[in-house]
Design a protein around this motif. Structure first.
Motif, PDB file in Angstrom:
ATOM      1  N   LYS A 212       0.826  -1.220   0.000  1.00 31.73           N
ATOM      2  CA  LYS A 212       0.000   0.000   0.000  1.00 31.73           C
ATOM      3  C   LYS A 212       0.854   1.262   0.000  1.00 31.73           C
ATOM      4  N   ILE A 213       2.033   1.174  -0.623  1.00 33.48           N
ATOM      5  CA  ILE A 213       2.948   2.311  -0.688  1.00 33.48           C
ATOM      6  C   ILE A 213       2.701   3.040  -1.999  1.00 33.48           C
ATOM      7  N   GLU A 214       2.381   4.323  -1.932  1.00 35.90           N
ATOM      8  CA  GLU A 214       2.035   5.056  -3.143  1.00 35.90           C
ATOM      9  C   GLU A 214       2.563   6.486  -3.097  1.00 35.90           C
ATOM     10  N   ASN A 215       2.270   7.240  -4.145  1.00 37.02           N
ATOM     11  CA  ASN A 215       2.730   8.630  -4.262  1.00 37.02           C
ATOM     12  C   ASN A 215       4.248   8.737  -4.114  1.00 37.02           C
ATOM     13  N   VAL A 216       4.929   7.774  -4.702  1.00 37.38           N
ATOM     14  CA  VAL A 216       6.388   7.724  -4.630  1.00 37.38           C
ATOM     15  C   VAL A 216       6.990   8.580  -5.743  1.00 37.38           C
ATOM     16  N   SER A 217       8.069   9.293  -5.436  1.00 32.38           N
ATOM     17  CA  SER A 217       8.811  10.052  -6.448  1.00 32.38           C
ATOM     18  C   SER A 217       9.958   9.200  -6.957  1.00 32.38           C
ATOM     19  N   VAL A 218      10.151   9.186  -8.279  1.00 28.73           N
ATOM     20  CA  VAL A 218      11.168   8.322  -8.869  1.00 28.73           C
ATOM     21  C   VAL A 218      12.144   9.124  -9.715  1.00 28.73           C
ATOM     22  N   TYR A 219      13.399   8.722  -9.614  1.00 24.62           N
ATOM     23  CA  TYR A 219      14.476   9.304 -10.414  1.00 24.62           C
ATOM     24  C   TYR A 219      15.299   8.147 -10.979  1.00 24.62           C
ATOM     25  N   GLY A 220      16.112   8.437 -11.998  1.00 26.68           N
ATOM     26  CA  GLY A 220      16.946   7.380 -12.539  1.00 26.68           C
ATOM     27  C   GLY A 220      17.832   7.850 -13.670  1.00 26.68           C
ATOM     28  N   ASN A 221      18.601   6.909 -14.200  1.00 23.46           N
ATOM     29  CA  ASN A 221      19.477   7.193 -15.335  1.00 23.46           C
ATOM     30  C   ASN A 221      19.618   5.951 -16.199  1.00 23.46           C
ATOM     31  N   ASP A 222      19.983   6.178 -17.444  1.00 22.40           N
ATOM     32  CA  ASP A 222      20.395   5.099 -18.326  1.00 22.40           C
ATOM     33  C   ASP A 222      21.377   5.680 -19.327  1.00 22.40           C
ATOM     34  N   TYR A 223      22.268   4.845 -19.836  1.00 22.62           N
ATOM     35  CA  TYR A 223      23.287   5.344 -20.756  1.00 22.62           C
ATOM     36  C   TYR A 223      22.718   5.673 -22.128  1.00 22.62           C
ATOM     37  N   ILE A 224      21.663   4.967 -22.523  1.00 21.27           N
ATOM     38  CA  ILE A 224      21.080   5.161 -23.852  1.00 21.27           C
ATOM     39  C   ILE A 224      19.988   6.236 -23.803  1.00 21.27           C
ATOM     40  N   ASP A 225      20.150   7.277 -24.613  1.00 21.96           N
ATOM     41  CA  ASP A 225      19.172   8.366 -24.644  1.00 21.96           C
ATOM     42  C   ASP A 225      17.768   7.862 -24.970  1.00 21.96           C
ATOM     43  N   LYS A 226      17.682   6.958 -25.947  1.00 16.27           N
ATOM     44  CA  LYS A 226      16.375   6.459 -26.374  1.00 16.27           C
ATOM     45  C   LYS A 226      15.655   5.732 -25.241  1.00 16.27           C
ATOM     46  N   SER A 227      16.417   5.008 -24.420  1.00 11.35           N
ATOM     47  CA  SER A 227      15.802   4.305 -23.294  1.00 11.35           C
ATOM     48  C   SER A 227      15.171   5.291 -22.329  1.00 11.35           C
ATOM     49  N   VAL A 228      15.869   6.388 -22.066  1.00 13.79           N
ATOM     50  CA  VAL A 228      15.350   7.408 -21.152  1.00 13.79           C
ATOM     51  C   VAL A 228      14.067   8.014 -21.712  1.00 13.79           C
ATOM     52  N   GLU A 229      14.064   8.298 -23.001  1.00 11.65           N
ATOM     53  CA  GLU A 229      12.874   8.879 -23.619  1.00 11.65           C
ATOM     54  C   GLU A 229      11.688   7.920 -23.531  1.00 11.65           C
ATOM     55  N   VAL A 230      11.926   6.653 -23.824  1.00 10.31           N
ATOM     56  CA  VAL A 230      10.855   5.652 -23.734  1.00 10.31           C
ATOM     57  C   VAL A 230      10.420   5.472 -22.285  1.00 10.31           C
ATOM     58  N   GLY A 231      11.366   5.591 -21.360  1.00  9.54           N
ATOM     59  CA  GLY A 231      11.066   5.400 -19.943  1.00  9.54           C
ATOM     60  C   GLY A 231       9.978   6.315 -19.426  1.00  9.54           C
ATOM     61  N   HIS A 232       9.961   7.563 -19.899  1.00  8.69           N
ATOM     62  CA  HIS A 232       8.903   8.474 -19.473  1.00  8.69           C
ATOM     63  C   HIS A 232       7.527   7.966 -19.889  1.00  8.69           C
ATOM     64  N   TYR A 233       7.435   7.493 -21.122  1.00 17.06           N
ATOM     65  CA  TYR A 233       6.157   6.995 -21.620  1.00 17.06           C
ATOM     66  C   TYR A 233       5.735   5.740 -20.868  1.00 17.06           C
ATOM     67  N   VAL A 234       6.654   4.817 -20.664  1.00 19.38           N
ATOM     68  CA  VAL A 234       6.344   3.561 -19.977  1.00 19.38           C
ATOM     69  C   VAL A 234       5.856   3.837 -18.552  1.00 19.38           C
ATOM     70  N   LEU A 235       6.520   4.743 -17.851  1.00 14.43           N
ATOM     71  CA  LEU A 235       6.105   5.073 -16.487  1.00 14.43           C
ATOM     72  C   LEU A 235       4.732   5.739 -16.472  1.00 14.43           C
ATOM     73  N   GLU A 236       4.481   6.601 -17.443  1.00 16.18           N
ATOM     74  CA  GLU A 236       3.165   7.235 -17.505  1.00 16.18           C
ATOM     75  C   GLU A 236       2.056   6.204 -17.692  1.00 16.18           C
ATOM     76  N   LYS A 237       2.370   5.134 -18.427  1.00 19.05           N
ATOM     77  CA  LYS A 237       1.365   4.112 -18.708  1.00 19.05           C
ATOM     78  C   LYS A 237       1.255   3.060 -17.602  1.00 19.05           C
ATOM     79  N   LEU A 238       2.384   2.654 -17.017  1.00 20.17           N
ATOM     80  CA  LEU A 238       2.399   1.495 -16.128  1.00 20.17           C
ATOM     81  C   LEU A 238       2.555   1.824 -14.648  1.00 20.17           C
ATOM     82  N   ALA A 239       3.109   2.978 -14.312  1.00 18.03           N
ATOM     83  CA  ALA A 239       3.287   3.316 -12.897  1.00 18.03           C
ATOM     84  C   ALA A 239       1.934   3.626 -12.259  1.00 18.03           C
TER      85      ALA A 239
END
Length: 383
Positions: A192-219
């Motif tokens: 029941k843990i929610e309203n969490v703030s998330v940060y991160g990194n990846d070496y590949i620019d494209k992965s980071v760009e896709v990551g925003h979309y994936v989190l918006e859909k699945l988080a």
């Protein structure tokens, strides 16, 4: 410098054979063999490799010169829909050219090519539905999001249960955001843990760009997406120290044969088995020493990655490393890693600010003893 960059095609299946490893090194890919060869840019002493090393060095030099004249636009610092964090970020992504990885794979464009073959070309996630994303194979895995969630559920439910709603977490080498989204889902479902703030990194620019979309859909709803940056996991200079309630990574990219000890003109698997046999059976001392040299480089690389996680987590808070591979000679079908006993020794050797008694290891899952997870806790500040 035997270290390499971090956070590219991270989570391959350790069941992939040495035959597959050779296929990757020669550019042969398939949908079920998504693993990336990683080799450090280390000049070799043998004469037969001298010409190759000179060519690689010239390639790296020319790549650095070209990139230094063409700055790369920074990745977005926050999400773009319901989970926007528009202000009060702990940090923002660095602006300007990204660091050049010290290995020939990046210099020659092989990493970008591998990304396109596994995550990019014909595999766009930008328009996928939630259901489609949960059935997606991602970040070098041979399993889907849904399958991996089942595999990691119990571990994540247990280890991330120390968090509270509203906490702030960091994933190093977050890939396309699937592991981070999975972790957030399990935290909410199991704790029941929610309203969490998330940060991160990846070496590949494209992965980071896709990551925003994936989190918006699945988080889960209420997740606050902070800065997701292009960056090297062994050098998170832009991330402030003592800032997160938990810092973790879903996988540490191993160095694949940093001194080209196992990579011969003959069969690589045969050479590996021969050297490892000498080490295990106390045979040829020279061959055994080569194995020790290779393993020492692997451990130094792991230490650089983990040191950054320890630095950025708050005092008294957990650091988690998932899906750890064992040393190469303990599992010649994997890519190499570190032993369970190494972690406690590393606390002293690398001066990690970690409570050594807090370190626990756990098998990936029943029947999958080739990989394991690690959890440890940063020392609390003395009052």
């Amino acid at each position: 410098n035997t270290s390499i960059h971090a956070g590219v095609m991270r989570r391959w299946s350790s069941s992939t054979s040495r035959e597959t490893r050779d296929k990757l090194k020669h550019g042969v890919f398939s949908t079920s063999e998504r693993r990336r060869p990683i080799t450090s840019f280390k000049a070799l002493t043998s004469k037969r490799n001298a010409i190759t090393c000179i060519a690689i060095a010239l390639t790296v030099y020319s790549t650095i010169m070209m990139r230094s004249q063409a700055p790369i636009s920074p990745s977005p610092a926050a999400g773009i829909s319901s989970s926007i964090v528009g202000k009060d970020l702990l940090f923002t992504c660095p602006v300007g050219p990204k660091s050049i990885a010290a290995n020939e794979n990046e210099a020659s464009g092989l990493i970008a090519d591998f990304y396109n073959k596994t995550n990019g070309e014909g595999n766009s996630k930008a328009n996928r539905t939630v259901e489609e994303l949960t059935n997606t194979v991602y970040d070098g895995w041979t399993k889907t999001f849904k399958e991996n969630k089942k595999l990691f559920y119990d571990w994540k439910a247990e280890q991330f249960s120390t968090l509270q709603s509203g906490d702030v977490i960091y994933e190093s080498a977050c890939g396309e955001g699937f592991n981070l989204a999975m972790t957030l889902q399990i935290m909410k479902e199991a704790g029941k843990i929610e309203n969490v703030s998330v940060y991160g990194n990846d070496y590949i620019d494209k992965s980071v760009e896709v990551g925003h979309y994936v989190l918006e859909k699945l988080a889960p709803s209420g997740t606050k997406i902070g800065s997701l940056c292009q960056g090297d996991s062994s050098n998170l200079h832009f991330v402030p120290s003592d800032s997160f309630d938990l810092a973790y990574t879903g996988y540490i990219d191993p160095i694949d044969d940093p001194y080209h000890i196992f990579n011969t003109d003959d069969d690589t698997a045969e050479a590996t088995n021969d050297l490892c046999k000498a080490k295990i059976e106390n045979g040829d001392w020279a061959k055994a020493k080569l194995v020790d040299i290779d393993q020492a480089a692997q451990e130094e690389w792991y230490a650089k990655w983990v040191s950054e996680l320890v630095r950025i987590v708050k005092p008294g808070k957990p650091v988690i490393i998932e899906n750890v591979a064992r040393p190469l000679c303990d599992d010649v079908n994997d890519w190499g890693g570190v032993s369970k006993k190494w972690w406690k020794l590393a606390v002293s050797k690398y001066k990690w600010d970690i409570d050594v008694d807090s370190i626990i290891t756990k098998e990936l899952s029943p029947g999958r003893e080739h990989r394991y997870h690690v959890s440890m806790r940063k020392n609390a500040k003395m009052i």
